[in-house]
Design a protein around this motif. Sequence first.
Motif, PDB file in Angstrom:
ATOM      1  N   TRP A 188       0.856  -1.183   0.000  1.00  0.00           N
ATOM      2  CA  TRP A 188       0.000   0.000   0.000  1.00  0.00           C
ATOM      3  C   TRP A 188       0.889   1.228   0.000  1.00  0.00           C
ATOM      4  CZ3 TRP A 188      -4.815  -0.717  -1.208  1.00  0.00           C
ATOM      5  CH2 TRP A 188      -5.710   0.347  -1.114  1.00  0.00           C
ATOM      6  N   CYS A 189       0.400   2.293  -0.599  1.00  0.00           N
ATOM      7  CA  CYS A 189       1.173   3.544  -0.648  1.00  0.00           C
ATOM      8  C   CYS A 189       1.174   4.237   0.703  1.00  0.00           C
ATOM      9  CB  CYS A 189       0.576   4.500  -1.673  1.00  0.00           C
ATOM     10  SG  CYS A 189       0.854   3.985  -3.362  1.00  0.00           S
ATOM     11  N   VAL A 190       2.308   4.828   1.036  1.00  0.00           N
ATOM     12  CA  VAL A 190       2.457   5.633   2.244  1.00  0.00           C
ATOM     13  C   VAL A 190       3.184   6.922   1.876  1.00  0.00           C
ATOM     14  CG1 VAL A 190       2.431   3.723   3.903  1.00  0.00           C
ATOM     15  CG2 VAL A 190       4.592   4.411   2.878  1.00  0.00           C
ATOM     16  N   GLN A 191       3.014   7.927   2.724  1.00  0.00           N
ATOM     17  CA  GLN A 191       3.714   9.189   2.535  1.00  0.00           C
ATOM     18  C   GLN A 191       4.989   9.170   3.367  1.00  0.00           C
ATOM     19  OE1 GLN A 191       2.841  11.721   0.424  1.00  0.00           O
ATOM     20  NE2 GLN A 191       1.354  10.204  -0.261  1.00  0.00           N
ATOM     21  N   PRO A 192       6.126   9.522   2.779  1.00  0.00           N
ATOM     22  CA  PRO A 192       7.365   9.531   3.550  1.00  0.00           C
ATOM     23  C   PRO A 192       7.295  10.551   4.682  1.00  0.00           C
ATOM     24  CG  PRO A 192       7.707  10.532   1.395  1.00  0.00           C
ATOM     25  CD  PRO A 192       6.316   9.987   1.402  1.00  0.00           C
ATOM     26  N   SER A 193       7.671  10.123   5.873  1.00  0.00           N
ATOM     27  CA  SER A 193       7.662  10.987   7.054  1.00  0.00           C
ATOM     28  C   SER A 193       8.443  10.281   8.155  1.00  0.00           C
ATOM     29  CB  SER A 193       6.230  11.239   7.520  1.00  0.00           C
ATOM     30  OG  SER A 193       5.667  10.054   8.060  1.00  0.00           O
ATOM     31  N   TYR A 194       8.500  10.917   9.314  1.00  0.00           N
ATOM     32  CA  TYR A 194       9.142  10.251  10.439  1.00  0.00           C
ATOM     33  C   TYR A 194       8.410   8.945  10.754  1.00  0.00           C
ATOM     34  CZ  TYR A 194       5.619  11.204  14.004  1.00  0.00           C
ATOM     35  OH  TYR A 194       4.462  11.199  14.748  1.00  0.00           O
ATOM     36  N   ARG A 195       7.106   8.897  10.503  1.00  0.00           N
ATOM     37  CA  ARG A 195       6.332   7.687  10.791  1.00  0.00           C
ATOM     38  C   ARG A 195       6.778   6.524   9.911  1.00  0.00           C
ATOM     39  NH1 ARG A 195       0.086   9.434  12.085  1.00  0.00           N
ATOM     40  NH2 ARG A 195       0.615  10.974  13.670  1.00  0.00           N
ATOM     41  N   THR A 196       6.953   6.784   8.631  1.00  0.00           N
ATOM     42  CA  THR A 196       7.381   5.687   7.756  1.00  0.00           C
ATOM     43  C   THR A 196       8.771   5.193   8.129  1.00  0.00           C
ATOM     44  OG1 THR A 196       8.068   7.287   6.064  1.00  0.00           O
ATOM     45  CG2 THR A 196       5.904   6.251   5.792  1.00  0.00           C
ATOM     46  N   ARG A 197       9.566   6.068   8.707  1.00  0.00           N
ATOM     47  CA  ARG A 197      10.904   5.625   9.155  1.00  0.00           C
ATOM     48  C   ARG A 197      10.823   4.720  10.385  1.00  0.00           C
ATOM     49  NH1 ARG A 197      11.785  10.918   7.503  1.00  0.00           N
ATOM     50  NH2 ARG A 197      11.840  11.743   9.621  1.00  0.00           N
ATOM     51  N   LEU A 198       9.679   4.729  11.086  1.00  0.00           N
ATOM     52  CA  LEU A 198       9.481   3.854  12.251  1.00  0.00           C
ATOM     53  C   LEU A 198       8.882   2.492  11.865  1.00  0.00           C
ATOM     54  CD1 LEU A 198       7.909   6.408  14.787  1.00  0.00           C
ATOM     55  CD2 LEU A 198      10.270   5.553  14.752  1.00  0.00           C
ATOM     56  N   MET A 199       8.406   2.358  10.646  1.00  0.00           N
ATOM     57  CA  MET A 199       7.724   1.127  10.223  1.00  0.00           C
ATOM     58  C   MET A 199       8.721  -0.009  10.034  1.00  0.00           C
ATOM     59  SD  MET A 199       4.970   2.735   7.541  1.00  0.00           S
ATOM     60  CE  MET A 199       3.523   1.687   7.789  1.00  0.00           C
ATOM     61  N   ARG A 200       8.387  -1.164  10.638  1.00  0.00           N
ATOM     62  CA  ARG A 200       9.258  -2.340  10.595  1.00  0.00           C
ATOM     63  C   ARG A 200       8.445  -3.597  10.319  1.00  0.00           C
ATOM     64  NH1 ARG A 200      12.199   1.246  10.428  1.00  0.00           N
ATOM     65  NH2 ARG A 200      13.886   1.847  11.793  1.00  0.00           N
ATOM     66  N   LYS A 201       9.119  -4.556   9.742  1.00  0.00           N
ATOM     67  CA  LYS A 201       8.515  -5.868   9.476  1.00  0.00           C
ATOM     68  C   LYS A 201       7.896  -6.442  10.757  1.00  0.00           C
ATOM     69  CE  LYS A 201       9.347 -10.355   7.674  1.00  0.00           C
ATOM     70  NZ  LYS A 201       9.987 -11.397   7.150  1.00  0.00           N
ATOM     71  N   ASP A 202       6.732  -7.058  10.599  1.00  0.00           N
ATOM     72  CA  ASP A 202       5.977  -7.736  11.661  1.00  0.00           C
ATOM     73  C   ASP A 202       5.245  -6.806  12.620  1.00  0.00           C
ATOM     74  OD1 ASP A 202       6.575 -10.267  10.642  1.00  0.00           O
ATOM     75  OD2 ASP A 202       8.438 -10.374  11.786  1.00  0.00           O
ATOM     76  N   ASN A 226      -1.244   8.775   5.014  1.00  0.00           N
ATOM     77  CA  ASN A 226      -0.833   7.430   5.431  1.00  0.00           C
ATOM     78  C   ASN A 226       0.612   7.470   5.890  1.00  0.00           C
ATOM     79  OD1 ASN A 226      -3.018   5.668   5.079  1.00  0.00           O
ATOM     80  ND2 ASN A 226      -2.721   5.608   2.875  1.00  0.00           N
ATOM     81  N   PRO A 227       0.955   6.826   6.981  1.00  0.00           N
ATOM     82  CA  PRO A 227       0.098   6.037   7.850  1.00  0.00           C
ATOM     83  C   PRO A 227      -0.426   6.839   9.044  1.00  0.00           C
ATOM     84  CG  PRO A 227       2.357   5.637   8.480  1.00  0.00           C
ATOM     85  CD  PRO A 227       2.372   6.628   7.327  1.00  0.00           C
ATOM     86  N   SER A 228      -1.542   6.363   9.564  1.00  0.00           N
ATOM     87  CA  SER A 228      -2.046   6.810  10.853  1.00  0.00           C
ATOM     88  C   SER A 228      -1.613   5.730  11.847  1.00  0.00           C
ATOM     89  CB  SER A 228      -3.569   6.950  10.797  1.00  0.00           C
ATOM     90  OG  SER A 228      -4.066   7.507  11.983  1.00  0.00           O
ATOM     91  N   TYR A 229      -2.117   5.776  13.073  1.00  0.00           N
ATOM     92  CA  TYR A 229      -1.673   4.779  14.043  1.00  0.00           C
ATOM     93  C   TYR A 229      -2.711   4.561  15.131  1.00  0.00           C
ATOM     94  CZ  TYR A 229      -0.871   8.314  17.583  1.00  0.00           C
ATOM     95  OH  TYR A 229      -1.057   9.308  18.507  1.00  0.00           O
ATOM     96  N   GLU A 272       9.821  -3.033   5.335  1.00  0.00           N
ATOM     97  CA  GLU A 272       9.876  -1.592   5.530  1.00  0.00           C
ATOM     98  C   GLU A 272       9.447  -0.867   4.256  1.00  0.00           C
ATOM     99  OE1 GLU A 272      13.655  -0.395   7.168  1.00  0.00           O
ATOM    100  OE2 GLU A 272      13.635  -2.058   8.591  1.00  0.00           O
ATOM    101  N   PRO A 273       8.953   0.356   4.390  1.00  0.00           N
ATOM    102  CA  PRO A 273       8.566   1.122   3.207  1.00  0.00           C
ATOM    103  C   PRO A 273       9.766   1.319   2.275  1.00  0.00           C
ATOM    104  CG  PRO A 273       7.773   2.198   5.197  1.00  0.00           C
ATOM    105  CD  PRO A 273       8.700   1.107   5.627  1.00  0.00           C
ATOM    106  N   GLU A 274       9.453   1.361   0.981  1.00  0.00           N
ATOM    107  CA  GLU A 274      10.510   1.586  -0.004  1.00  0.00           C
ATOM    108  C   GLU A 274       9.972   2.402  -1.165  1.00  0.00           C
ATOM    109  OE1 GLU A 274      10.017  -2.850  -1.938  1.00  0.00           O
ATOM    110  OE2 GLU A 274      11.623  -2.494  -0.511  1.00  0.00           O
ATOM    111  N   LEU A 275      10.850   3.171  -1.760  1.00  0.00           N
ATOM    112  CA  LEU A 275      10.497   3.990  -2.906  1.00  0.00           C
ATOM    113  C   LEU A 275      10.481   3.110  -4.144  1.00  0.00           C
ATOM    114  CD1 LEU A 275       9.944   6.811  -4.088  1.00  0.00           C
ATOM    115  CD2 LEU A 275      12.419   7.076  -4.320  1.00  0.00           C
ATOM    116  N   HIS A 276       9.381   3.133  -4.888  1.00  0.00           N
ATOM    117  CA  HIS A 276       9.271   2.343  -6.114  1.00  0.00           C
ATOM    118  C   HIS A 276       9.633   3.223  -7.302  1.00  0.00           C
ATOM    119  CE1 HIS A 276       6.703  -1.277  -4.750  1.00  0.00           C
ATOM    120  NE2 HIS A 276       7.447  -0.836  -3.762  1.00  0.00           N
ATOM    121  N   ALA A 277      10.620   2.774  -8.053  1.00  0.00           N
ATOM    122  CA  ALA A 277      11.097   3.541  -9.201  1.00  0.00           C
ATOM    123  C   ALA A 277      10.033   3.658 -10.291  1.00  0.00           C
ATOM    124  CB  ALA A 277      12.362   2.902  -9.760  1.00  0.00           C
ATOM    125  N   ASP A 278       9.161   2.653 -10.411  1.00  0.00           N
ATOM    126  CA  ASP A 278       8.174   2.666 -11.493  1.00  0.00           C
ATOM    127  C   ASP A 278       7.135   3.771 -11.360  1.00  0.00           C
ATOM    128  OD1 ASP A 278       7.225   1.240  -9.263  1.00  0.00           O
ATOM    129  OD2 ASP A 278       5.809   0.099 -10.469  1.00  0.00           O
TER     130      ASP A 278
END
Length: 144
Positions: free
Chosen positions: A38-52, A124-127, A75-81
Amino acid sequence: MASQKVKLDDLGAWVLKGNADRVDLTARFAVRPRVEQWCVQPSYRTRLMRKDQPVVFWASGRRAGVWGIGLLAGEPELHADDGRWHVPLDLTIAPEEFRLTRGELRADPRLAELEIFRQPQGSNPSYLTIEQARALSELWGIDE
């Protein structure tokens, strides 16, 4: 500088949103209920997102509510496409009769102050806090 609202020691779940009025999510998920990203907006929150970490799918619009619960698959990643950030998911959208509506959530005093209600236009994301995630799991029927 504003303080960061989300802290890992009180993070219960991430909330990813999709507008069910703008896009026909009902039809999309009827065909493919499995959500792998799912798409997310880059922010401090996305930097906190981790697997599981737990994740909740929130549909906004006329049929607003929680449509699925799962886990981040990475973890979130930038898609080149498409030049957008995406987070990998292990999440399946529940059949309509098992989803929790906005009204059901607002009726529970433990969930009445969700960020999604206070800031519905937030990106995105909220919490959810740990306590909110526990309350949601109870309503959803998940035993811890």
